[in-house]
Design a protein around this motif. Structure first.
Motif: not given
Length: 86
Positions: A4, A6, A23, A52, A75-76
């Motif tokens: 991811l 982040f 996450i 995380i 994508e966070v």
């Protein structure tokens, strides 16, 4: 394994930008864990601990509320009222 992207930002600054395997976040509906290829999501954050995980590393941060958005599956973005490393 996919990772991811982040980002954690507050109104004052970009707190953290990193890669992650997972996450965990405190939301208004309970704690959620976001993994790669997660469905798109927008949720309200509650005060609590954000965790995380990447490889063998684990980072703990305290957030005081805000929003999380998962986009494109990998994508966070967290827009927090405030955030501090624990």
């Amino acid at each position: 394994m996919n990772t991811l992207r982040f980002k954690l930002a507050t109104p004052e600054r970009l707190v953290l930008e990193t890669e992650a395997d997972s996450i965990s976040l405190p939301t208004s509906l309970g704690e959620i864990t976001v993994l790669p290829s997660h469905a798109p999501l927008v949720a309200q954050l509650q005060p609590g601990e954000l965790i995380i995980r990447h490889g063998g590393n684990v980072q703990h941060l305290a957030v005081s509320g805000g929003f999380v958005q998962v986009q494109g599956g990998n994508e966070v973005v967290v827009l927090a009222d405030s955030a501090e490393r624990v």
